[in-house]
Design an enzyme around this catalytic site. Structure first.
Site, mmCIF file in Angstrom:
data_model
loop_
_atom_site.group_PDB
_atom_site.id
_atom_site.type_symbol
_atom_site.label_atom_id
_atom_site.label_comp_id
_atom_site.label_asym_id
_atom_site.label_seq_id
_atom_site.Cartn_x
_atom_site.Cartn_y
_atom_site.Cartn_z
ATOM 1 N N HIS A 119 -6.812 -0.882 6.755
ATOM 2 C CA HIS A 119 -6.405 -1.616 8.086
ATOM 3 C C HIS A 119 -7.782 -1.938 9.131
ATOM 4 C CE1 HIS A 119 -2.100 -1.304 7.450
ATOM 5 N NE2 HIS A 119 -2.310 -0.461 7.874
ATOM 6 N N LYS A 179 0.910 -1.503 -0.284
ATOM 7 C CA LYS A 179 -0.323 -0.048 0.069
ATOM 8 C C LYS A 179 1.246 1.007 -0.306
ATOM 9 C CE LYS A 179 -1.521 1.442 3.883
ATOM 10 N NZ LYS A 179 -0.619 2.556 4.996
#
Ligand code: BG6
Length: 488
Positions: free
Chosen positions: A234, A142
């Site tokens: 997340h 990411k």
């Protein structure tokens, strides 16, 4: 899944992620004998460097970032696998160097620990030297984009050369033991499996607090903010695992299909409800763990007018049958009092209190899943205080059933998330990696919140470093007669 040899190519091997996480994780996998004996590891970076210098560099790096002294046996085995090539990743001719180090008859894993801006260049370069076939796997770190549109550009660039079954998008939270344990807790225990819905659950809290600031990454962070850096990936991944329907099997697409359905069912947040269901904050100077720390706008390289959020709290709602009317409160921030990640499930109160006049004297059961640190699972229950009373009353006390991983599994070392993820890539299992449609659906929800914040043009609310965020975050729950779980 198969345990077979591969050529593991680490692009960006001199970068921060490789140094802190990937190389030490490879070392741990070597120690546990989980790397196939014939696998090779090839570091790729721009620096001119001999193989010997690279090996020395990797060694000192592992010594620095591993918790224990280097095990000579393990190191000798790992060292045998290492090779290095210098590649200018933007120069297509530079990729000829691969001809000498990779074996076209084996699986190749390309781990792109580089800025996403050059993913396209790397894929093109690999294609140019004719080494991409259907057995090649590509691992992407990411951030995949800055918003939905830019994530599509990156995904399109990569999918020009690789199909989805070859692409492994990392969200390192999916490699954490306790995050994986959410699947075991929910689906291997009938007490949870049958009580996991709006009939039994009042609300859910997901908190990911960090005590660190932005650690010298002002440039990156200021462009991203806590919403893009933590919530888009997340927190939404944790939420999906907590809320998903039981997958038919544990295979990659069964799990990812169910997570995607949750993301699709998230109620949109936009200008019409932004102020009711979100809070954003930015830390000011304060004390964290007794140490004086500067405010966000006083960090090195700071732009003193930045409106970037370092804290986010959201009341999310999932519009489906299972979760109707059950809020999921999300909270994440930098410079909080301590580093702690938890999922707390608040069950509904009993309909009637046999044990006293006050309804509130019978608090609801809570299931606390401690993701990190002090990993564990805890349930609060009401229990009779043993003993005799002159009135014959039955006095109750709130007690805990506490499973601490460090006690229950004291023989086991809890592996770092990257160890698990690197192993899964080498085994060819995509279950713990994020599919393109999940990334895009998450961006879709997040973009709408970011747009609404932009539209209101209000600055984030200040909160002092070392506190749990702006007062408004307390208000977000208090107006519904709830409060944030207080971590130990
Ligand atoms: C990263 C973020 O993805 O996760 C960081 O970019 C954050 O800003 C980190 O600090 C937190 O990860 P962990 O594993 O330490 O909770």
């Amino acid at each position: 899944n198969s345990f077979e040899p591969c050529d593991f190519v680490l692009f960006g091997t001199m970068g921060d992620l490789s140094r802190r996480k990937l190389l030490p994780s490879l070392y741990q996998l070597e120690k546990a004998e989980l790397i196939h004996p014939d696998t090779t590891i090839i570091g790729v970076a721009r620096q001119e460097m001999s193989k010997e210098d690279y090996i020395a560099e990797v060694k000192s790096n592992i010594e620095k970032f591993s918790d224990k002294a280097l095990c000579e046996d393990t190191w000798n085995r790992l060292c045998e696998r290492l090779d290095y090539i210098c590649v200018d990743m933007k120069d297509i001719n530079s990729y000829k160097a691969f001809d000498d180090v990779v074996d076209p008859n084996r699986v190749m894993v390309c781990y792109l620990a580089t800025p996403p801006a050059i993913y396209g260049d790397i894929c093109r370069g690999l294609h140019g030297c004719d080494i991409i076939d259907s057995s090649v796997r590509v691992v992407l770190e990411k951030p995949i984009g800055h918003d939905l549109d830019s994530s599509k550009v990156i995904n399109d660039q990569v999918s020009e050369y690789f199909n989805e079954s070859q692409i492994y998008r990392i969200d390192h939270y999916l490699g954490k033991e306790t995050v994986l344990n959410l699947i075991a807790l929910r689906f291997a225990n009938s007490i949870f499996a049958t009580n996991w819905d709006h009939n039994c659950i009042d609300h859910v809290q997901i908190s990911v607090a960090e005590s660190v600031g932005i650690e010298g990454r002002w440039g990156y962070f200021d462009d991203a903010g806590q919403m893009r850096d933590m919530v888009q990936n997340h927190l939404l991944q944790i939420l999906s695992l907590v809320a998903m329907e039981p997958p038919a099997t544990l295979d990659a697409d069964s799990i990812r299909d169910e997570k995607l359905k949750v993301l699709k069912a998230l109620r949109p947040i936009d200008v019409s409800n932004i102020n009711d269901v979100t809070v954003r904050g930015q830390y000011t100077a304060g004390f964290v763990k007794g140490e004086e720390v500067p405010g966000y706008l006083e960090e090195d390289d700071a732009n003193t007018r930045s409106k970037t959020e370092t804290f986010v709290a959201i009341k999310a709602e999932i519009d489906n049958w299972r979760w109707a009317g059950v809020p999921f409160y999300l909270r994440t921030g930098k410079r909080m009092p301590t580093k702690v990640s938890e999922v707390v499930i608040y069950f509904k109160r009993q309909p009637h209190n046999l044990f006293g006049d006050s309804f509130n004297s019978l608090p609801p059961n809570k299931l606390v899943i401690r993701l990190q640190p002090d990993e564990g699972v805890e349930i609060t229950v009401m229990n009779k205080i043993p003993g005799l009373t002159s009135s014959g009353s039955m006095d109750l006390q709130k007690s805990k059933l506490d499973l601490s991983f460090s006690e229950a599994f004291s023989e086991e070392r809890i592996p770092d998330a990257y160890e698990k993820l690197l192993l899964e890539v080498m085994l060819g299992n995509q279950a713990l990696f994020v599919r393109r449609d999940e990334v895009e659906q998450a961006w879709n929800w997040v973009d709408s919140i970011l747009d609404a914040w932009n539209h209101t043009a209000e600055p984030p609310e200040p909160y002092q470093a070392g506190t749990w965020g702006p007062v408004a975050s307390i208000g977000l729950l208090a107006r519904e007669n709830r409060s944030w779980y207080e971590s130990k």
